[in-house]
Design a protein around this motif. Sequence first.
Motif, PDB file in Angstrom:
ATOM      1  N   LYS A 102       0.821  -1.200   0.000  1.00 44.02           N
ATOM      2  CA  LYS A 102       0.000   0.000   0.000  1.00 44.02           C
ATOM      3  C   LYS A 102       0.856   1.251   0.000  1.00 44.02           C
ATOM      4  O   LYS A 102       1.985   1.257   0.481  1.00 44.02           O
ATOM      5  N   LEU A 103       0.262   2.322  -0.525  1.00 40.42           N
ATOM      6  CA  LEU A 103       0.968   3.588  -0.599  1.00 40.42           C
ATOM      7  C   LEU A 103       1.417   4.060   0.779  1.00 40.42           C
ATOM      8  O   LEU A 103       2.537   4.526   0.954  1.00 40.42           O
ATOM      9  N   GLU A 104       0.537   3.867   1.779  1.00 46.17           N
ATOM     10  CA  GLU A 104       0.902   4.348   3.112  1.00 46.17           C
ATOM     11  C   GLU A 104       2.067   3.565   3.710  1.00 46.17           C
ATOM     12  O   GLU A 104       2.776   4.062   4.589  1.00 46.17           O
ATOM     13  N   ASP A 105       2.278   2.326   3.234  1.00 42.82           N
ATOM     14  CA  ASP A 105       3.415   1.550   3.730  1.00 42.82           C
ATOM     15  C   ASP A 105       4.741   2.114   3.209  1.00 42.82           C
ATOM     16  O   ASP A 105       5.796   1.876   3.792  1.00 42.82           O
ATOM     17  N   GLN A 106       4.680   2.818   2.074  1.00 42.80           N
ATOM     18  CA  GLN A 106       5.886   3.404   1.510  1.00 42.80           C
ATOM     19  C   GLN A 106       5.967   4.903   1.794  1.00 42.80           C
ATOM     20  O   GLN A 106       6.865   5.574   1.299  1.00 42.80           O
ATOM     21  N   ALA A 107       5.021   5.415   2.562  1.00 39.05           N
ATOM     22  CA  ALA A 107       4.960   6.851   2.802  1.00 39.05           C
ATOM     23  C   ALA A 107       6.087   7.320   3.711  1.00 39.05           C
ATOM     24  O   ALA A 107       6.656   6.548   4.485  1.00 39.05           O
ATOM     25  N   ALA A 108       6.387   8.595   3.605  1.00 35.50           N
ATOM     26  CA  ALA A 108       7.407   9.201   4.461  1.00 35.50           C
ATOM     27  C   ALA A 108       6.993   9.100   5.923  1.00 35.50           C
ATOM     28  O   ALA A 108       5.808   9.181   6.251  1.00 35.50           O
ATOM     29  N   GLN A 109       7.989   8.909   6.795  1.00 32.26           N
ATOM     30  CA  GLN A 109       7.745   8.814   8.228  1.00 32.26           C
ATOM     31  C   GLN A 109       8.782   9.657   8.972  1.00 32.26           C
ATOM     32  O   GLN A 109       9.875   9.892   8.462  1.00 32.26           O
ATOM     33  N   GLN A 110       8.426  10.054  10.198  1.00 36.81           N
ATOM     34  CA  GLN A 110       9.350  10.897  10.967  1.00 36.81           C
ATOM     35  C   GLN A 110       9.610  10.331  12.354  1.00 36.81           C
ATOM     36  O   GLN A 110       8.795   9.587  12.901  1.00 36.81           O
ATOM     37  N   PHE A 111      10.762  10.676  12.905  1.00 38.31           N
ATOM     38  CA  PHE A 111      11.050  10.417  14.315  1.00 38.31           C
ATOM     39  C   PHE A 111      12.074  11.457  14.766  1.00 38.31           C
ATOM     40  O   PHE A 111      12.619  12.216  13.937  1.00 38.31           O
ATOM     41  N   ILE A 112      12.325  11.511  16.052  1.00 38.69           N
ATOM     42  CA  ILE A 112      13.222  12.526  16.614  1.00 38.69           C
ATOM     43  C   ILE A 112      14.385  11.849  17.334  1.00 38.69           C
ATOM     44  O   ILE A 112      14.195  10.876  18.056  1.00 38.69           O
ATOM     45  N   ILE A 113      15.589  12.355  17.097  1.00 43.50           N
ATOM     46  CA  ILE A 113      16.772  11.938  17.856  1.00 43.50           C
ATOM     47  C   ILE A 113      17.007  13.009  18.915  1.00 43.50           C
ATOM     48  O   ILE A 113      17.377  14.144  18.601  1.00 43.50           O
ATOM     49  N   ASP A 114      16.775  12.639  20.154  1.00 44.47           N
ATOM     50  CA  ASP A 114      16.928  13.578  21.271  1.00 44.47           C
ATOM     51  C   ASP A 114      18.362  13.566  21.775  1.00 44.47           C
ATOM     52  O   ASP A 114      18.911  12.508  22.072  1.00 44.47           O
ATOM     53  N   GLY A 115      18.949  14.753  21.850  1.00 47.86           N
ATOM     54  CA  GLY A 115      20.251  14.904  22.494  1.00 47.86           C
ATOM     55  C   GLY A 115      21.383  14.106  21.908  1.00 47.86           C
ATOM     56  O   GLY A 115      21.885  13.170  22.544  1.00 47.86           O
ATOM     57  N   PRO A 116      21.810  14.404  20.654  1.00 48.73           N
ATOM     58  CA  PRO A 116      23.029  13.767  20.156  1.00 48.73           C
ATOM     59  C   PRO A 116      24.172  13.973  21.157  1.00 48.73           C
ATOM     60  O   PRO A 116      24.231  15.009  21.831  1.00 48.73           O
TER      61      PRO A 116
END
Length: 728
Positions: free
Chosen positions: A368-382
């Motif tokens: 499905k299109l949503e399976d290939q959709a862009a996704q986000q996450f955050i890296i806290d405090g490198p």
Amino acid sequence: MIHRRVNSAVTPSIPSASGWRTCAADRHRFLRTLAVMVVALLVPFASGALAKTQEVGLAELFPDERQARTIVVINKVLERFHYRDFELTDAFAEQVIDNYFEDLDPGRLFFLKRDVDRFARSAPRLDDDVAKGKLDTAFDVFRVYRMRVDARIDHALSLLQEPFDFSRDESYLFNREEADWATTEVELNEVWRKRVKNDYLLLKLAGKDDDAIREQLRKRYKGITRRIHQFTPDDVYQAFVNAYARTLEPHTSYMSPSTSENFDISMRLSLEGIGAVLRAENEFTVIQRTIPGGPARQSGQIHAGDRIVGVAQGLDGEMEDVVGWRLQDVVDKIRGPKGSVVRLQTLPKSEAGGGRMREVSLVRNQIKLEDQAAQQFIIDGPENAPSLRVGVIEVPAFYRDFRAESAGKDDFRSTTRDVRKLIKELKADGVDGLIIDLRGNGGGSLTEALELTGLFIEEGPVVQVKDSFGKVEVEVDPDPAVVYTGPLAVLVDRNSASASEIFAGAIQDYGRGIIIGEPTFGKGTVQTLIDLDRYVPGDDTELGRLRLTMAEFYRISGGSTQLKGVEPDIRFELGLQGVDHGERSLENALPWARIRPARYTPASGFDLERLKRRSAERIKGDDGFRMLIAQGRVLSEIEAQDEVSLSERERRAESKRRDEVLKEQKAAFLRARGIEPVDEDADDVDEEALERQQEIIDRILTEEAARILADVIVERRADERPRAAMRD
């Protein structure tokens, strides 16, 4: 790959066979109208049509009038419209003959040198023959090939009656692409003795007993003969024309009418399957890459470079050995209805010299299109900036729901629309910088590449397109609004291609962000699919289709993305030494070139030397990079290997050594992260745990990219404080 969309209501005007003397402007308009799409198949088609179930007699393998007419049309199309200047000459014809032999017999296991020399003498007249539609040489070569296959397979079957001594110190050259053609039957017999012995040893190392091995190899070798005997005249013709086309350029190819029909079917079903791009390599079907959201990727057990050696249907269907099969035939076995089970027997890339196979059960599904959709996450405090937050947006493809858009739906999905929403979410979460992760992104819609770039720049050029007549058009950012103005990095790898390279190249040329990772794929050409029937109006005969390279992409700085790809500002060295990849590995690929730069205003750059030094210091002590580099070195060693020992003891020792490097490094890294490694060789693999484990490994590079971006942010803020004080 790039998809260029054409309104389905537009029917391009095609010059007739008698109307070749069209002016350059007319030809240019024709090609611009045809600049439609480069199709990114989830399951590719092979050079031959679908294998038939009945045997084709030798007396049937002769060219017909339709094929003669088609080759004349193809030759004219290539001369007039292909991006590369082309003329059918004696020298070109000689290379066509060479490529035809290589395509039929890439391992140099069937033809003798006298066969090759005999037909090489006919090459000087091949250009004249092709221009006239004469194809006798192509069919003569194939009939000799079929007879040679029969003789070799008979010999191979006789070898299976004999015992093998795996204590002898001898080796087998399995990659014979550069080997000399055998001059005598005796010499070729020795090649086959070693080949059969190696086939046997691979199965022995996989744990099979003697009777099972001999039976499996008998079926395998008889299958080779059976499939060659099922080649129709259309299959032979297509094999020759594709050797002819790839002599010009690797992305140009021909589909016969029967293959065109199968192509249409595969396009309708392309999103129902296992979600893997396959390629043929020697006698194996190899996983080129897996598709985000597909069963292969989600299983965590299928990886790029793995070889498919068997396919079975359902939970208890018989495993069919597919070594030596045509790619299309393997695809037909793997493809099936949504919800059904297919079992794959694979030989992992790391087991190239060993034989430990893995069986993976996959439930075919619609990707499905949503399976290939862009996704986000955050890296806290490198680690180098604990107070910062870095947002990451993973973009697996440049997608656009053209069907919903054409239907007038305002809420159709697209990469740019999804990324715009994700940026707003990340800004609301207070991120200090943003990474766009394009690793493994093979491309997609050109429109999306333009619009996505526009989220980060004000109006201006994004990419230049030069067609086969030398005309250059500049594609621009369609929206002057800027969604994100903060610190930006783009993460790329060797599989970031086409639309990904357009986006990364534009961001780099504008100085808008820092490019991090590996040199990209280098796919900078544009293809169109041409229906050859339109060149012979008024005739009901089906001629098939031609996939034609008709333009090339150039960065706004003037250099092409072709061949070289995009060189990162900060490059990750991952131990992959001397391994050709991407466009650079393809024969007859178009060269890199430069045109006049477009007009644009770049921003000030980065202190790259300082950023590189800091990153290199961190990587030295990073256990994740240590693992990736160790894996890269082993895989490079495997890639460079053309010859294997036929000693069982040596093969087991070699396999054990490589396995220890790969597994020990991986286990050490995961345990350092507090994770117990999943046993991938267990009968019942925990797929969810394996997927989570792979996600952690995939983020090794993302985390260092975040640290690099954090260095950029800290430096910029340090520079801004004195300027702010001066203003006060």
